[in-house]
Enzyme design. Structure first.
Site, PDB file in Angstrom:
ATOM      1  N   CYS A  34      57.707  53.086   9.416  1.00 28.02           N
ATOM      2  CA  CYS A  34      56.680  52.455  10.262  1.00 28.02           C
ATOM      3  C   CYS A  34      56.165  51.158   9.675  1.00 28.02           C
ATOM      4  CB  CYS A  34      55.530  53.431  10.506  1.00 28.02           C
ATOM      5  SG  CYS A  34      56.018  54.776  11.584  1.00 28.02           S
ATOM      6  N   HIS A  42      57.161  52.381  20.618  1.00 26.12           N
ATOM      7  CA  HIS A  42      56.971  53.770  21.049  1.00 26.12           C
ATOM      8  C   HIS A  42      56.738  53.800  22.553  1.00 26.12           C
ATOM      9  CE1 HIS A  42      56.583  55.673  17.093  1.00 26.12           C
ATOM     10  NE2 HIS A  42      55.893  54.624  16.717  1.00 26.12           N
TER      11      HIS A  42
END
Ligand code: NI
Length: 136
Positions: A34, A42
């Protein structure tokens, strides 16, 4: 007698999890993939739940069309197809983790909803990972 009314919504967004005051190595250790400097996306799913008394005149706790319009104007228009770190002012100095995103969503909706209504927001970052905030 209180009833909960829920509405689902959706947005796509990119983010990067990191702290600018940490080294790349520390960010990598804590945030892993991340922390990719080039960001990643996402498909966020959202459930907004509103709890309150049924209005005896309308039979509604909340007019779902109004709730839908608030979700669109406050959340979808602000977040959909955006880079959360770069495009959304709330995350200029706030790491856009699912936890922080759900609190920002809650605060934005709470500000426009009738103050007698109790609000709870659940945010799915993946189908298996989700967070819930209800103002506690
Ligand atoms: Ni992510």
């Amino acid at each position: 007698m209180k009833v909960t009314v829920s509405r689902k919504a959706h947005f796509n967004a990119a983010h990067r999890l990191y702290r600018p005051d940490w080294s790349f190595e520390k960010n990598d250790a804590v945030f892993g993939k991340c922390n990719n400097p080039n960001f990643h996306g996402h498909n966020y799913d959202l459930t907004v739940s509103v709890t309150g008394e049924i209005d005896p005149e309308t039979g509604y706790v909340v007019d779902v069309k109004i709730l839908k319009d608030f979700i669109k104007s406050e959340i979808e228009d602000a977040f959909d197809h955006k880079n959360l770190n770069v495009d959304v002012p709330e995350f200029k100095n706030l790491n856009p983790t699912a936890e922080n995103i759900v609190v920002v969503i809650y605060d934005k909706l709470k500000a426009v909803l009738d103050s007698n209504l109790k609000l709870e927001v659940t945010l799915y970052e993946t189908p298996r990972n989700f967070v819930t905030y209800s103002g506690l």
